[in-house]
Write a protein that holds these residues in place. Structure first.
Motif, PDB file in Angstrom:
ATOM      1  N   PRO A  65       0.781  -1.247   0.000  1.00  0.00           N
ATOM      2  CA  PRO A  65       0.000   0.000   0.000  1.00  0.00           C
ATOM      3  C   PRO A  65       0.804   1.285   0.000  1.00  0.00           C
ATOM      4  O   PRO A  65       0.206   2.364  -0.027  1.00  0.00           O
ATOM      5  N   GLY A  66       2.135   1.220   0.009  1.00  0.00           N
ATOM      6  CA  GLY A  66       2.929   2.448   0.100  1.00  0.00           C
ATOM      7  C   GLY A  66       2.701   3.401  -1.053  1.00  0.00           C
ATOM      8  O   GLY A  66       2.360   4.580  -0.840  1.00  0.00           O
ATOM      9  N   TYR A  67       2.884   2.932  -2.284  1.00  0.00           N
ATOM     10  CA  TYR A  67       2.750   3.831  -3.426  1.00  0.00           C
ATOM     11  C   TYR A  67       1.295   4.205  -3.706  1.00  0.00           C
ATOM     12  O   TYR A  67       1.015   5.377  -4.011  1.00  0.00           O
ATOM     13  N   PRO A  68       0.321   3.284  -3.600  1.00  0.00           N
ATOM     14  CA  PRO A  68      -1.076   3.718  -3.729  1.00  0.00           C
ATOM     15  C   PRO A  68      -1.455   4.783  -2.694  1.00  0.00           C
ATOM     16  O   PRO A  68      -2.230   5.693  -3.007  1.00  0.00           O
ATOM     17  N   ALA A  69      -0.921   4.693  -1.462  1.00  0.00           N
ATOM     18  CA  ALA A  69      -1.211   5.722  -0.456  1.00  0.00           C
ATOM     19  C   ALA A  69      -0.634   7.069  -0.886  1.00  0.00           C
ATOM     20  O   ALA A  69      -1.278   8.119  -0.732  1.00  0.00           O
ATOM     21  N   PHE A  70       0.576   7.055  -1.442  1.00  0.00           N
ATOM     22  CA  PHE A  70       1.183   8.292  -1.953  1.00  0.00           C
ATOM     23  C   PHE A  70       0.341   8.877  -3.086  1.00  0.00           C
ATOM     24  O   PHE A  70       0.063  10.089  -3.108  1.00  0.00           O
ATOM     25  N   LEU A  71      -0.077   8.029  -4.025  1.00  0.00           N
ATOM     26  CA  LEU A  71      -0.905   8.516  -5.133  1.00  0.00           C
ATOM     27  C   LEU A  71      -2.237   9.044  -4.630  1.00  0.00           C
ATOM     28  O   LEU A  71      -2.739  10.071  -5.133  1.00  0.00           O
ATOM     29  N   ALA A  72      -2.839   8.374  -3.653  1.00  0.00           N
ATOM     30  CA  ALA A  72      -4.115   8.841  -3.112  1.00  0.00           C
ATOM     31  C   ALA A  72      -3.957  10.228  -2.498  1.00  0.00           C
ATOM     32  O   ALA A  72      -4.822  11.111  -2.673  1.00  0.00           O
ATOM     33  N   ALA A  73      -2.844  10.452  -1.799  1.00  0.00           N
ATOM     34  CA  ALA A  73      -2.588  11.774  -1.217  1.00  0.00           C
ATOM     35  C   ALA A  73      -2.410  12.829  -2.309  1.00  0.00           C
ATOM     36  O   ALA A  73      -2.952  13.940  -2.219  1.00  0.00           O
ATOM     37  N   MET A  74      -1.664  12.478  -3.352  1.00  0.00           N
ATOM     38  CA  MET A  74      -1.444  13.421  -4.448  1.00  0.00           C
ATOM     39  C   MET A  74      -2.743  13.715  -5.199  1.00  0.00           C
ATOM     40  O   MET A  74      -3.022  14.873  -5.550  1.00  0.00           O
ATOM     41  N   THR A 136       7.496   3.207  -8.143  1.00  0.00           N
ATOM     42  CA  THR A 136       7.927   3.262  -6.743  1.00  0.00           C
ATOM     43  C   THR A 136       9.379   3.672  -6.559  1.00  0.00           C
ATOM     44  O   THR A 136       9.789   4.003  -5.446  1.00  0.00           O
ATOM     45  N   GLU A 137      10.187   3.651  -7.624  1.00  0.00           N
ATOM     46  CA  GLU A 137      11.639   3.766  -7.471  1.00  0.00           C
ATOM     47  C   GLU A 137      12.092   5.022  -6.730  1.00  0.00           C
ATOM     48  O   GLU A 137      12.936   4.954  -5.831  1.00  0.00           O
ATOM     49  N   THR A 138      11.581   6.199  -7.099  1.00  0.00           N
ATOM     50  CA  THR A 138      12.080   7.445  -6.509  1.00  0.00           C
ATOM     51  C   THR A 138      11.857   7.485  -5.001  1.00  0.00           C
ATOM     52  O   THR A 138      12.763   7.841  -4.231  1.00  0.00           O
ATOM     53  N   LEU A 139      10.658   7.134  -4.556  1.00  0.00           N
ATOM     54  CA  LEU A 139      10.389   7.116  -3.118  1.00  0.00           C
ATOM     55  C   LEU A 139      11.190   6.030  -2.420  1.00  0.00           C
ATOM     56  O   LEU A 139      11.680   6.221  -1.297  1.00  0.00           O
ATOM     57  N   GLU A 140      11.324   4.891  -3.070  1.00  0.00           N
ATOM     58  CA  GLU A 140      12.104   3.788  -2.492  1.00  0.00           C
ATOM     59  C   GLU A 140      13.557   4.208  -2.282  1.00  0.00           C
ATOM     60  O   GLU A 140      14.159   3.935  -1.238  1.00  0.00           O
ATOM     61  N   ILE A 141      14.138   4.874  -3.269  1.00  0.00           N
ATOM     62  CA  ILE A 141      15.528   5.329  -3.154  1.00  0.00           C
ATOM     63  C   ILE A 141      15.657   6.373  -2.047  1.00  0.00           C
ATOM     64  O   ILE A 141      16.627   6.368  -1.278  1.00  0.00           O
ATOM     65  N   PHE A 142      14.674   7.269  -1.945  1.00  0.00           N
ATOM     66  CA  PHE A 142      14.714   8.298  -0.898  1.00  0.00           C
ATOM     67  C   PHE A 142      14.737   7.657   0.486  1.00  0.00           C
ATOM     68  O   PHE A 142      15.581   7.998   1.334  1.00  0.00           O
ATOM     69  N   ALA A 180      10.246   1.951   3.102  1.00  0.00           N
ATOM     70  CA  ALA A 180      10.795   1.329   1.892  1.00  0.00           C
ATOM     71  C   ALA A 180      10.127  -0.012   1.617  1.00  0.00           C
ATOM     72  O   ALA A 180       9.833  -0.353   0.467  1.00  0.00           O
ATOM     73  N   ILE A 181       9.872  -0.784   2.679  1.00  0.00           N
ATOM     74  CA  ILE A 181       9.227  -2.093   2.497  1.00  0.00           C
ATOM     75  C   ILE A 181       7.788  -1.920   2.026  1.00  0.00           C
ATOM     76  O   ILE A 181       7.294  -2.691   1.194  1.00  0.00           O
ATOM     77  N   LEU A 182       7.075  -0.901   2.554  1.00  0.00           N
ATOM     78  CA  LEU A 182       5.696  -0.670   2.131  1.00  0.00           C
ATOM     79  C   LEU A 182       5.608  -0.259   0.664  1.00  0.00           C
ATOM     80  O   LEU A 182       4.565  -0.383   0.033  1.00  0.00           O
ATOM     81  N   LEU A 183       6.712   0.257   0.120  1.00  0.00           N
ATOM     82  CA  LEU A 183       6.742   0.614  -1.297  1.00  0.00           C
ATOM     83  C   LEU A 183       7.059  -0.587  -2.164  1.00  0.00           C
ATOM     84  O   LEU A 183       6.421  -0.806  -3.199  1.00  0.00           O
ATOM     85  N   ARG A 184       8.065  -1.360  -1.755  1.00  0.00           N
ATOM     86  CA  ARG A 184       8.467  -2.548  -2.510  1.00  0.00           C
ATOM     87  C   ARG A 184       8.890  -3.629  -1.513  1.00  0.00           C
ATOM     88  O   ARG A 184       9.630  -3.338  -0.558  1.00  0.00           O
ATOM     89  N   PRO A 185       8.450  -4.869  -1.713  1.00  0.00           N
ATOM     90  CA  PRO A 185       8.807  -5.912  -0.743  1.00  0.00           C
ATOM     91  C   PRO A 185      10.300  -6.167  -0.639  1.00  0.00           C
ATOM     92  O   PRO A 185      10.786  -6.592   0.413  1.00  0.00           O
ATOM     93  N   ASP A 186      11.060  -5.900  -1.727  1.00  0.00           N
ATOM     94  CA  ASP A 186      12.497  -6.124  -1.640  1.00  0.00           C
ATOM     95  C   ASP A 186      13.195  -5.088  -0.771  1.00  0.00           C
ATOM     96  O   ASP A 186      14.406  -5.147  -0.557  1.00  0.00           O
ATOM     97  N   GLY A 187      12.435  -4.118  -0.228  1.00  0.00           N
ATOM     98  CA  GLY A 187      12.983  -3.232   0.785  1.00  0.00           C
ATOM     99  C   GLY A 187      13.432  -3.990   2.016  1.00  0.00           C
ATOM    100  O   GLY A 187      14.229  -3.470   2.813  1.00  0.00           O
ATOM    101  N   GLY A 188      12.945  -5.217   2.175  1.00  0.00           N
ATOM    102  CA  GLY A 188      13.383  -6.054   3.286  1.00  0.00           C
ATOM    103  C   GLY A 188      14.872  -6.353   3.246  1.00  0.00           C
ATOM    104  O   GLY A 188      15.465  -6.676   4.288  1.00  0.00           O
ATOM    105  N   ILE A 189      15.485  -6.254   2.063  1.00  0.00           N
ATOM    106  CA  ILE A 189      16.931  -6.470   1.962  1.00  0.00           C
ATOM    107  C   ILE A 189      17.675  -5.402   2.755  1.00  0.00           C
ATOM    108  O   ILE A 189      18.703  -5.680   3.384  1.00  0.00           O
ATOM    109  N   LEU A 190      17.150  -4.185   2.751  1.00  0.00           N
ATOM    110  CA  LEU A 190      17.765  -3.106   3.536  1.00  0.00           C
ATOM    111  C   LEU A 190      17.707  -3.431   5.019  1.00  0.00           C
ATOM    112  O   LEU A 190      18.690  -3.216   5.749  1.00  0.00           O
TER     113      LEU A 190
END
Length: 466
Positions: A65-74, A136-142, A180-190
């Motif tokens: 739900p990370g990126y859909p939540a961002f889009l909903a806010a925008m 999702t990339e830009t927010l994930e990188i941030f 980062a995880i809420l944006l992409r599941p591979d954020g778990g690597i971090l």
């Protein structure tokens, strides 16, 4: 910035201009963007986290739900499906990432390195390109960079730092990982990298018999990171338990909904030969639903004439109705099993290494009109030149990072960065669909290491306290 205001103003304006150019000239609103937008609209307008299917809204767990939540806010602020506003906000996030990368270099290297890091980040065409894509990339990188920056600040703190401040730093680090995880599941690597590095520090403290209070603080800090990273996933997990009666703390491995069939045979067969992004675009993404062209397969996709004809026949049968039935998938699985048995090193070692190399080094033009088969030199001259230039730029960034790592292997906290690079690269090598964008989360570290190549040896601008 106070010492070099003109430099930072000029570099910021250059980075802003580059990103605005991408937004205006090559806005990236792709199929995934529209899927995220559809989830966001249904969530904000109907209170259902779901996708529209034949006019009905069906709950989904295919995307976190990370990126859909961002889009909903925008969309709430700027209007539904106002993707241009979304992209401009992402530009601001990307510029903030540039400052975070510079902060890492300032704390661990020098002011000169910080300026180089900021310039390399601000003018990086790959970061700028994805800032102009509704993905999702830009927010994930941030959030990845923010988590690493907070981790370094926390590691540099000592007993003289108030305990409350240290704990808040590590909690913030954990929450950044959670974002980062809420944006992409591979954020778990971090999370694995930071927790693994802290575990190593705890083990080293035990062996060297550090004061008990410092050891307890390290354990508490590691616990806060894990708590901050996993707590944001609890509502999502409970929602999936209630809606789908399924324990799903992350998105599924293949981003499929609960009613969508999996194709384990096809996926396994693809992993027996796929090593480059062009195969992802021409073969992997087409199944199911579209024709797959047998002539697009590389020679390594079959080991004999008999296997070649068997593969051709499977393709022919699939192309009749573009449906990957259970029977067809089983044929792919049988073919994959034989290929793995015949060449296990190819499957488990050589192909993962080739996929990693492709994701790190190929020209990053997937969001541009360039021909993905750029090496055949039959593309339009302008886009062929873009592909070659992007390829050279990518190699330069990686080469500078390698030189910085070799030349300054004594950098404080370097083990955390190397561990993250190794873990993420190993994970990417295990995927059957290599895409260059998957390495972008590593670029803050790449740029930091590249700046080390230009840093004079000596104490960093903000020296460690311990």
């Amino acid at each position: 910035m106070a010492n070099r205001p003109r430099f930072f103003v000029a570099a910021t304006l250059a980075g802003l201009a580059l990103r605005i150019f991408w937004v205006l000239r090559f806005p990236g609103v792709v199929d995934d963007s529209r899927l995220y937008a559809n989830i966001a609209e249904n969530w904000m307008q109907h209170g259902i986290y779901g996708v529209t299917n034949s006019g009905a809204i069906m709950p989904t767990l295919s995307r976190l739900p990370g990126y859909p939540a961002f889009l909903a806010a925008m969309f709430s602020l700027f209007g539904v499906e106002n993707f241009r506003a979304v992209l401009f906000v992402q530009v601001l996030f990307d510029l903030a990432t540039c400052f975070l990368i510079a902060d890492l270099a300032l704390r661990l290297l020098s002011e000169r390195a910080a300026r180089v890091a900021f310039l390399l980040a601000a003018l990086c065409p790959f970061l700028a390109n994805y800032a102009a894509a509704a993905l999702t990339e830009t927010l994930e990188i941030f959030f990845t960079t923010l988590a690493l920056d907070l981790a370094i600040i926390g590691l540099k703190s000592d007993l003289a730092t108030p305990l409350r401040s240290r704990l808040l730093l590590w909690l913030g680090c954990g929450l950044s990982v959670g974002a980062a995880i809420l944006l992409r599941p591979d954020g778990g690597i971090l999370l694995a990298a930071i927790a693994g590095y802290l575990s190593f520090q705890i083990l080293r403290s035990l062996i060297s018999k550090q004061p008990a209070i410092e050891l307890k603080v390290l354990v508490l800090c590691a616990s806060l990171v894990c708590l901050g990273a996993t707590a944001p996933l609890i509502p999502w997990t409970l929602r999936n338990l209630r809606t789908f009666h399924r324990f799903q703390p992350l998105a599924p491995r293949y981003a499929n909904d609960s009613d969508e069939p999996l194709t384990p045979g096809f996926n396994r067969w693809v992993k027996t030969w796929a090593a480059e992004y062009v195969s992802t675009e021409e073969i992997y993404w087409n199944v199911p639903g579209e024709d797959i062209d047998f002539t697009r397969l590389p020679a390594r996709a079959y080991d004999s004439e008999q296997q070649r004809e068997e593969t051709r026949q499977i393709f022919t049968d699939y192309n009749v109705d573009h449906d990957l039935s259970l029977a067809l998938d089983a044929r792919f699985l049988a073919l994959a099993t034989r290929r793995i048995q015949d060449a296990p090193l190819r499957y488990y070692v050589w192909l993962p290494c080739l996929r990693i190399a492709d994701m790190w080094l190929r020209p990053r033009t997937e969001l541009l009109p360039s021909d993905p088969r750029w090496w055949q030199f039959n593309d339009d001259a302008r886009w062929l030149a873009v592909s070659l230039i992007f390829g050279v730029i990518g190699v330069v960034y990686v080469a500078l990072a390698a030189a910085g790592l070799v030349g300054r292997c004594d950098i404080f906290g370097i083990g955390l960065f190397v561990l993250f690079l190794v873990l993420r690269s190993a994970f990417l090598g295990s995927m059957e669909n290599p895409e260059p964008r998957y390495t972008l989360e590593c670029y803050p570290i790449v740029i930091f290491l590249a700046s080390a190549r230009f840093s004079r040896a000596g104490a960093p601008a903000i020296p460690p306290k311990n």
